[in-house]
Design a protein around this motif. Structure first.
Motif, PDB file in Angstrom:
ATOM      1  N   TRP A 117       8.531  -8.602   3.386  1.00  0.00           N
ATOM      2  CA  TRP A 117       9.518  -8.175   4.369  1.00  0.00           C
ATOM      3  C   TRP A 117       9.503  -9.154   5.523  1.00  0.00           C
ATOM      4  O   TRP A 117       8.705 -10.104   5.535  1.00  0.00           O
ATOM      5  N   VAL A 122       9.996  -5.264  10.631  1.00  0.00           N
ATOM      6  CA  VAL A 122       8.900  -4.617  11.358  1.00  0.00           C
ATOM      7  C   VAL A 122       9.362  -4.202  12.750  1.00  0.00           C
ATOM      8  O   VAL A 122       9.106  -3.082  13.201  1.00  0.00           O
ATOM      9  N   THR A 128       4.366   0.366  12.924  1.00  0.00           N
ATOM     10  CA  THR A 128       4.052  -0.409  11.716  1.00  0.00           C
ATOM     11  C   THR A 128       2.599  -0.892  11.735  1.00  0.00           C
ATOM     12  O   THR A 128       2.335  -2.096  11.716  1.00  0.00           O
ATOM     13  N   THR A 131       2.135  -2.648   7.896  1.00  0.00           N
ATOM     14  CA  THR A 131       3.096  -3.688   7.533  1.00  0.00           C
ATOM     15  C   THR A 131       3.214  -4.767   8.604  1.00  0.00           C
ATOM     16  O   THR A 131       3.522  -5.929   8.296  1.00  0.00           O
ATOM     17  N   HIS A 134       1.109  -7.785   7.798  1.00  0.00           N
ATOM     18  CA  HIS A 134       1.268  -8.465   6.510  1.00  0.00           C
ATOM     19  C   HIS A 134       2.671  -9.041   6.326  1.00  0.00           C
ATOM     20  O   HIS A 134       3.190  -9.102   5.213  1.00  0.00           O
ATOM     21  N   GLY A 138       2.873  -9.991   2.539  1.00  0.00           N
ATOM     22  CA  GLY A 138       3.337  -8.792   1.851  1.00  0.00           C
ATOM     23  C   GLY A 138       2.189  -7.967   1.294  1.00  0.00           C
ATOM     24  O   GLY A 138       1.003  -8.251   1.541  1.00  0.00           O
ATOM     25  N   ILE A 144       1.834  -0.124  -0.023  1.00  0.00           N
ATOM     26  CA  ILE A 144       2.912   0.244   0.899  1.00  0.00           C
ATOM     27  C   ILE A 144       3.115   1.759   0.889  1.00  0.00           C
ATOM     28  O   ILE A 144       3.247   2.393   1.947  1.00  0.00           O
ATOM     29  N   ASP A 153       3.359   4.655   8.367  1.00  0.00           N
ATOM     30  CA  ASP A 153       3.980   3.359   8.678  1.00  0.00           C
ATOM     31  C   ASP A 153       5.481   3.432   8.388  1.00  0.00           C
ATOM     32  O   ASP A 153       5.905   3.728   7.274  1.00  0.00           O
ATOM     33  N   ALA A 156       6.929   0.703   5.980  1.00  0.00           N
ATOM     34  CA  ALA A 156       6.518   1.072   4.619  1.00  0.00           C
ATOM     35  C   ALA A 156       7.454   2.144   4.065  1.00  0.00           C
ATOM     36  O   ALA A 156       7.855   2.088   2.897  1.00  0.00           O
TER      37      ALA A 156
END
Length: 308
Positions: A117, A122, A128, A131, A134, A138, A144, A153, A156
């Motif tokens: 993503w 984000v 988040t 996520t 990352h 990813g 996720i 999240d 996610a």
């Protein structure tokens, strides 16, 4: 007297009346003075339900809030509720149903797929904690899904929604399981927004309890998928001060919380030791956002006490 105790006492009373060969509308035999005695009042669950309703109304007054409750004992179908058919914003409680649908649609191999993503994804999602760390590399789809449940999240959740056809896909999945009440219009963070007078991004306690109870049905999810879902719910970090805080000691609580401004919700599978689970939804709106967690815990304590 709690609900289960009332059921036992009611059954015992009915047995005595049948054994005596009298109906509740018949007069009882005269005593030694020649006067007739009134029959003992029938014992029902109504008094316990009224007592709980009064407790919940008192909590609404105390916290200046609106409270919605729906609970069902999967052992015998006993239900209790308060504003169970009124609409509330669902907030992040929705994530459990999105993840359940993802698990149902995918194989273990497909869940290993690495998904990426952008930083914009984000930034737009808001909360988040996983996520956000990352963006460059990813994560596998299974991680996720886990992040959506364990730490709620938001990015996610949006990725999970993308995998199942967006809000429309989740709406269709819930409707296919009999929920024509829940109205999912937006992804995160928009799904937290409720407009007065509209049903967008709202549900009812009764609908959520029925949806969550449905996930326990082996016809809905495979054993592996259901076990995985409940494992992630059992370690939901955001749920510690909510239903889990109000449950009796030793009871297992697998939950998913939802919080946004005045909304504080929690839905859970609550299991007393050695017994079948109770499915419980607590949805609240309080004028003071900081009081939401304490309110949910107090509501859960009042409701679950009746099932002991």
């Amino acid at each position: 007297m709690n609900i289960r105790a009332l059921q036992i006492l009611a059954a015992s009373t009915a047995t005595v009346l049948v054994a005596a060969g009298c109906a509740s509308s018949e007069a009882q035999p005269a005593d030694e003075s020649g006067s007739y005695t009134d029959a003992a009042p029938a014992v029902t669950e109504d008094s316990a339900h009224r007592q709980l309703d009064n407790q919940l109304k008192a909590l609404e007054d105390r916290y200046d809030a609106r409270v919605g409750v729906s609970a069902v004992d999967t052992a015998d179908g006993t239900t209790v509720g308060h504003r169970g058919d009124e609409r509330f914003g669902f907030a992040s409680t929705l994530k459990v149903f999105a993840v359940a649908e993802l698990l149902d649609r995918t194989t273990p191999k497909q869940l290993k797929k690495n998904v990426t993503w952008t930083q914009d994804d984000v930034d737009e999602a808001g909360w988040t904690p996983v996520t956000g760390k990352h963006v460059d590399d990813g994560l596998p789809l299974t991680d996720i899904a886990e992040a959506a449940l364990r730490v709620s999240d938001n990015a996610a959740m949006n990725i999970v929604l993308d995998e199942i056809g967006g809000p429309e896909g989740l709406n269709a999945a819930l409707e296919n399981e009999g929920d024509a009440t829940t109205e999912i219009v937006d992804e995160e963070p928009g799904l937290n927004v409720v407009t007065p007078g509209r049903t967008d991004n709202t549900t009812t306690p009764d609908a959520l309890t029925a949806d969550l109870k449905g996930l326990l049905d082996p016809r809905r999810l495979s054993t592996d998928d259901r076990d995985q879902l409940l494992e992630w719910m059992s370690d939901n970090e955001t749920g510690d001060p909510l239903i889990r805080a109000g449950a009796p000691d030793g009871w297992s609580v697998k939950d998913k919380s939802g919080h946004s401004d005045t909304i504080q919700n929690d839905i859970a599978v609550v299991t007393p030791p050695g017994e079948d689970p109770i499915v419980l939804s607590v949805l609240t709106e309080a004028k003071d956002p900081d009081s939401g967690a304490a309110l949910v815990a107090a509501v859960a304590e009042a409701v679950l006490d009746g099932f002991r």
